[in-house]
Design a protein around this motif. Structure first.
Motif, PDB file in Angstrom:
ATOM      1  N   THR A  99       0.716  -1.312  -0.028  1.00  0.00           N
ATOM      2  CA  THR A  99      -0.084  -0.002  -0.015  1.00  0.00           C
ATOM      3  C   THR A  99       0.889   1.177   0.037  1.00  0.00           C
ATOM      4  O   THR A  99       0.661   2.257  -0.820  1.00  0.00           O
ATOM      5  CB  THR A  99      -1.031   0.253   1.153  1.00  0.00           C
ATOM      6  N   LEU A 100       1.817   1.291   0.888  1.00  0.00           N
ATOM      7  CA  LEU A 100       2.901   2.522   0.587  1.00  0.00           C
ATOM      8  C   LEU A 100       3.584   2.723  -0.447  1.00  0.00           C
ATOM      9  O   LEU A 100       3.700   3.581  -0.807  1.00  0.00           O
ATOM     10  CB  LEU A 100       3.840   2.237   2.057  1.00  0.00           C
ATOM     11  N   ILE A 101       3.961   1.533  -1.088  1.00  0.00           N
ATOM     12  CA  ILE A 101       4.489   1.750  -2.444  1.00  0.00           C
ATOM     13  C   ILE A 101       3.592   2.216  -3.395  1.00  0.00           C
ATOM     14  O   ILE A 101       4.070   3.224  -4.350  1.00  0.00           O
ATOM     15  CB  ILE A 101       5.208   0.453  -2.791  1.00  0.00           C
ATOM     16  N   CYS A 102       2.454   1.913  -3.463  1.00  0.00           N
ATOM     17  CA  CYS A 102       1.286   2.385  -4.249  1.00  0.00           C
ATOM     18  C   CYS A 102       1.336   3.901  -4.029  1.00  0.00           C
ATOM     19  O   CYS A 102       1.076   4.597  -4.905  1.00  0.00           O
ATOM     20  CB  CYS A 102       0.089   1.537  -4.179  1.00  0.00           C
ATOM     21  N   GLY A 103       1.255   4.109  -2.785  1.00  0.00           N
ATOM     22  CA  GLY A 103       0.854   5.519  -2.418  1.00  0.00           C
ATOM     23  C   GLY A 103       1.929   6.378  -3.073  1.00  0.00           C
ATOM     24  O   GLY A 103       1.644   7.476  -3.477  1.00  0.00           O
ATOM     25  N   VAL A 104       3.000   6.274  -2.735  1.00  0.00           N
ATOM     26  CA  VAL A 104       4.220   7.148  -3.164  1.00  0.00           C
ATOM     27  C   VAL A 104       4.493   7.111  -4.724  1.00  0.00           C
ATOM     28  O   VAL A 104       4.775   7.939  -5.309  1.00  0.00           O
ATOM     29  CB  VAL A 104       5.504   6.812  -2.415  1.00  0.00           C
ATOM     30  N   LEU A 105       4.067   5.898  -5.281  1.00  0.00           N
ATOM     31  CA  LEU A 105       4.067   5.925  -6.708  1.00  0.00           C
ATOM     32  C   LEU A 105       3.050   6.979  -7.473  1.00  0.00           C
ATOM     33  O   LEU A 105       3.388   7.613  -8.321  1.00  0.00           O
ATOM     34  CB  LEU A 105       3.883   4.756  -7.387  1.00  0.00           C
ATOM     35  N   ILE A 106       1.808   7.033  -6.790  1.00  0.00           N
ATOM     36  CA  ILE A 106       0.859   7.939  -7.123  1.00  0.00           C
ATOM     37  C   ILE A 106       0.940   9.342  -6.941  1.00  0.00           C
ATOM     38  O   ILE A 106       0.985   9.966  -7.575  1.00  0.00           O
ATOM     39  CB  ILE A 106      -0.480   7.492  -6.548  1.00  0.00           C
ATOM     40  N   ILE A 107       1.855   9.644  -5.544  1.00  0.00           N
ATOM     41  CA  ILE A 107       2.310  10.985  -5.369  1.00  0.00           C
ATOM     42  C   ILE A 107       3.192  11.458  -6.522  1.00  0.00           C
ATOM     43  O   ILE A 107       3.059  12.467  -7.161  1.00  0.00           O
ATOM     44  CB  ILE A 107       2.984  10.878  -3.972  1.00  0.00           C
ATOM     45  N   ALA A 108       4.130  10.578  -6.804  1.00  0.00           N
ATOM     46  CA  ALA A 108       5.218  11.002  -7.906  1.00  0.00           C
ATOM     47  C   ALA A 108       4.431  11.252  -9.267  1.00  0.00           C
ATOM     48  O   ALA A 108       4.891  12.062  -9.916  1.00  0.00           O
ATOM     49  CB  ALA A 108       6.210   9.805  -8.154  1.00  0.00           C
ATOM     50  N   ALA A 109       3.402  10.342  -9.757  1.00  0.00           N
ATOM     51  CA  ALA A 109       2.708  10.561 -10.686  1.00  0.00           C
ATOM     52  C   ALA A 109       1.801  11.746 -11.000  1.00  0.00           C
ATOM     53  O   ALA A 109       1.720  12.374 -11.967  1.00  0.00           O
ATOM     54  CB  ALA A 109       1.621   9.236 -10.863  1.00  0.00           C
ATOM     55  N   GLY A 110       1.274  12.187  -9.580  1.00  0.00           N
ATOM     56  CA  GLY A 110       0.717  13.311  -9.496  1.00  0.00           C
ATOM     57  C   GLY A 110       1.533  14.426 -10.054  1.00  0.00           C
ATOM     58  O   GLY A 110       1.020  15.603 -10.596  1.00  0.00           O
ATOM     59  N   TYR A 111       2.659  14.735  -9.270  1.00  0.00           N
ATOM     60  CA  TYR A 111       3.684  15.548  -9.669  1.00  0.00           C
ATOM     61  C   TYR A 111       4.030  15.664 -11.043  1.00  0.00           C
ATOM     62  O   TYR A 111       4.304  16.591 -11.713  1.00  0.00           O
ATOM     63  CB  TYR A 111       4.839  15.703  -8.977  1.00  0.00           C
ATOM     64  N   GLY A 112       4.158  14.355 -11.852  1.00  0.00           N
ATOM     65  CA  GLY A 112       4.611  14.429 -13.139  1.00  0.00           C
ATOM     66  C   GLY A 112       3.321  14.939 -14.054  1.00  0.00           C
ATOM     67  O   GLY A 112       3.415  15.568 -14.948  1.00  0.00           O
ATOM     68  N   LEU A 113       2.029  14.723 -13.660  1.00  0.00           N
ATOM     69  CA  LEU A 113       0.787  15.249 -14.297  1.00  0.00           C
ATOM     70  C   LEU A 113       0.989  16.991 -14.155  1.00  0.00           C
ATOM     71  O   LEU A 113       0.398  17.522 -15.080  1.00  0.00           O
ATOM     72  CB  LEU A 113      -0.530  14.585 -13.444  1.00  0.00           C
ATOM     73  N   ALA A 114       1.259  17.254 -12.994  1.00  0.00           N
ATOM     74  CA  ALA A 114       1.389  18.594 -12.724  1.00  0.00           C
ATOM     75  C   ALA A 114       1.971  19.460 -13.694  1.00  0.00           C
ATOM     76  O   ALA A 114       1.687  20.630 -14.165  1.00  0.00           O
ATOM     77  CB  ALA A 114       1.856  18.866 -11.329  1.00  0.00           C
ATOM     78  N   MET A 115       3.378  18.783 -14.130  1.00  0.00           N
ATOM     79  CA  MET A 115       4.089  19.501 -15.178  1.00  0.00           C
ATOM     80  C   MET A 115       3.135  19.851 -16.416  1.00  0.00           C
ATOM     81  O   MET A 115       3.399  20.869 -17.127  1.00  0.00           O
ATOM     82  CB  MET A 115       5.037  18.560 -15.632  1.00  0.00           C
ATOM     83  N   ALA A 116       2.315  18.980 -16.743  1.00  0.00           N
ATOM     84  CA  ALA A 116       1.431  19.110 -18.115  1.00  0.00           C
ATOM     85  C   ALA A 116       0.225  20.203 -17.697  1.00  0.00           C
ATOM     86  O   ALA A 116      -0.265  20.618 -18.787  1.00  0.00           O
ATOM     87  CB  ALA A 116       1.069  17.672 -18.405  1.00  0.00           C
ATOM     88  N   LEU A 117      -0.071  19.973 -16.376  1.00  0.00           N
ATOM     89  CA  LEU A 117      -1.701  20.492 -16.311  1.00  0.00           C
ATOM     90  C   LEU A 117      -1.588  21.710 -15.379  1.00  0.00           C
ATOM     91  O   LEU A 117      -2.688  22.168 -15.102  1.00  0.00           O
ATOM     92  CB  LEU A 117      -2.522  19.304 -15.601  1.00  0.00           C
ATOM     93  N   MET A 118      -0.323  22.419 -15.048  1.00  0.00           N
ATOM     94  CA  MET A 118      -0.427  23.518 -14.120  1.00  0.00           C
ATOM     95  C   MET A 118      -0.908  24.600 -14.743  1.00  0.00           C
ATOM     96  O   MET A 118      -1.026  25.816 -13.991  1.00  0.00           O
ATOM     97  CB  MET A 118       1.046  23.836 -13.634  1.00  0.00           C
ATOM     98  N   GLY A 119      -1.391  24.672 -16.024  1.00  0.00           N
ATOM     99  CA  GLY A 119      -1.713  25.957 -16.670  1.00  0.00           C
ATOM    100  C   GLY A 119      -3.244  26.352 -16.484  1.00  0.00           C
ATOM    101  O   GLY A 119      -3.591  27.526 -16.971  1.00  0.00           O
ATOM    102  N   THR A 120      -4.077  25.436 -15.987  1.00  0.00           N
ATOM    103  CA  THR A 120      -5.616  25.708 -15.659  1.00  0.00           C
ATOM    104  C   THR A 120      -5.663  25.258 -14.161  1.00  0.00           C
ATOM    105  O   THR A 120      -5.309  24.304 -13.666  1.00  0.00           O
ATOM    106  CB  THR A 120      -6.242  24.796 -16.619  1.00  0.00           C
TER     107      THR A 120
END
Length: 483
Positions: free
Chosen positions: A338-359
């Protein structure tokens, strides 16, 4: 009350403890909308007003591990009630304050109540049946993040449309409600370390070392990282914490059993907690500024404080929804997974932010993803800790783990703050953090989350042949049978 209450009250216990954790987190974010107004409200300088925020962090860091140990010694319900007292009194003091000193005193007293969270998580192990334990731990553990996500828009709305004192009168009322719920719904179970002595020198040494460390981290940017004051505090922290560690290793009944903490399973979980706390706070610093910066910058979205809080609120709601699912995942695959899944999702969220931070919609989606990961991670860490320590140390061990998360957020605030302050641009004669600065902050958050993945992957499985591991794994089921 002489023992655990019937199973029918389990829902009330979990709801009460989750409400207590959420309220404690709301109190931490209570003054965030008032930061710019504090000097005028309290007739003081900006540097003095900053202590209104800093003091809560410092007092909580000192008190959380201490209240955890006191819970093991004298009973967790008793200490939960004790924690509610400074929350109530501190809120009233703040509501009545007209100058900076009483406000700082009141905010410090609110920090004393932050020990409710680890106490509540540890108490769950004593009173819940095994089948309800993982999901309940996940919900109560994530309540700090839930409160942080929901507290900002609530506080912003009250500050914008009512007198600022209403924030503190409201927090006092919430603390009274919590005390009443604890009194009537939380069972009184025997203390796990009853009869042992409290380690006063250990508490003083840890407190002094943490104050020196967190003062240097939180105020280093203001004082200068190379200033004599900051460097002296870092040096004092090293000396005090090393001395404290040596004392704890020699003490017969230590505040925190460092031998237990040094077990690979506990040590690596606490190390991962520092990076998870860092990763969570990076987004909390970057996203509100992106939402509130003027549109003239080319990347700011021009939202008000209240509007930016509302855009971020779904992240807190998502954490509330994800936490029970994390508990089910822990039951099925174990807390490490569960902890590995959680931190992977956090990392994915920051990666997503690089593309979506404009709105604004993109930032809201990013916060939802990051907070989903935080909800999974925050629920898994206490489960890992409690599967690795004996019953007599659950509250103290959880308190130390909560401290590690807080240390991570403090370091994250300092590091990301320096990055955002150094990478600037000028628009209309005013200096703002540049778009590159925000992207750097997001990349750091992503990198820190990936470091947490690597640390979590190294956490060993429980070896059932170990006596302590057998004891700690058997306790929840045995305690739950009494509920």
């Amino acid at each position: 009350m002489d023992g655990p209450q019937p199973t029918s009250r389990a829902g009330g216990v979990v709801a009460t403890l989750a409400f207590a954790g959420t309220t404690a987190a709301i109190m931490q974010t209570l003054v965030t909308p008032l930061i710019a107004e504090l000097p005028k409200m309290l007739h003081t300088t900006s540097s003095n007003a900053a202590w209104v925020i800093t003091v809560t962090l410092l007092v909580a860091a000192v008190c959380v591990p201490v209240t955890g140990r006191l819970g093991d010694l004298f009973g967790k319900r008793r200490m939960l009630l004790a924690c509610s007292v400074p929350l109530i009194v501190g809120s009233v003091v703040c509501a009545l304050s007209s100058s900076v000193v009483p406000m700082i005193v009141g905010r410090g007293m609110q920090g004393m109540g932050m020990g409710m969270l680890p106490l509540g998580i540890a108490l769950l192990r004593d009173v819940l049946p095994q089948e309800k334990l993982s999901s309940s731990i996940a919900l109560v553990s994530a309540s700090m993040g839930i409160g942080g996500g929901l507290g900002l828009p609530i506080a912003a709305a009250v500050a914008q449309y009512a007198n600022w004192r209403a924030l503190f009168w409201g927090s006092a009322a919430l603390a009274v409600v919590i005390a009443a719920l604890i009194w009537f719904l939380i069972p009184d179970v025997p203390a796990g370390a009853k009869g042992q002595r409290f380690d006063v020198p250990g508490a003083l040494g840890l407190g002094a070392g943490l104050v020196a460390l967190l003062l240097a981290v939180s105020k280093g940017a203001d004082w200068g990282w190379g200033s004599a004051t900051t460097l002296s505090l870092f040096a004092a922290a090293v000396v005090l914490l090393v001395g404290w560690g040596l004392w704890e290793l020699r003490a017969n009944e230590p505040l925190i059993d460092l031998r237990t903490t040094a077990r690979p399973r506990v040590l690596l979980t606490n190390a991962a907690s520092v990076f998870v706390g860092f990763g969570m706070y990076a987004g909390m610093l970057v996203m509100p500024q992106l939402l509130q910066f003027p549109e003239a910058t080319g990347y700011g979205l021009g939202q008000s404080i209240l509007a930016s809080g509302l855009w971020m609120a779904p992240g807190g709601i998502m954490m509330m929804l994800v936490s029970p699912l994390g508990g089910k995942l822990t039951d099925a695959r174990g807390p490490k997974f569960t902890l590995i899944c959680g931190v992977l999702i956090i990392a994915a969220g920051y990666g997503l932010a690089m593309a979506l931070m404009g709105t604004a919609w993109g930032i809201m989606l990013t916060i939802i993803v990051i907070n989903s990961g935080v909800g999974l991670a925050y629920g898994a860490m206490p489960a890992l800790i409690m599967s690795s320590v004996p019953l007599s140390e659950t509250a103290a061990a959880n308190g130390f783990n909560t401290l590690m998360r807080s240390l991570g957020t403090s370091i994250g605030a300092a590091v990301i703050g320096v990055v955002l302050a150094q990478m600037t641009t000028t628009v209309g004669g005013h200096s703002f953090t540049s778009e590159g600065g925000f992207r750097a902050g997001l990349l750091i958050g992503c990198g820190v989350a990936l470091v947490a993945v690597a640390i979590t992957a190294a956490i060993p499985a429980v070896r059932r042949a170990e006596p302590d591991a057998e004891e700690s794994d058997a306790v929840p089921s045995a305690a739950g049978a009494k509920v």
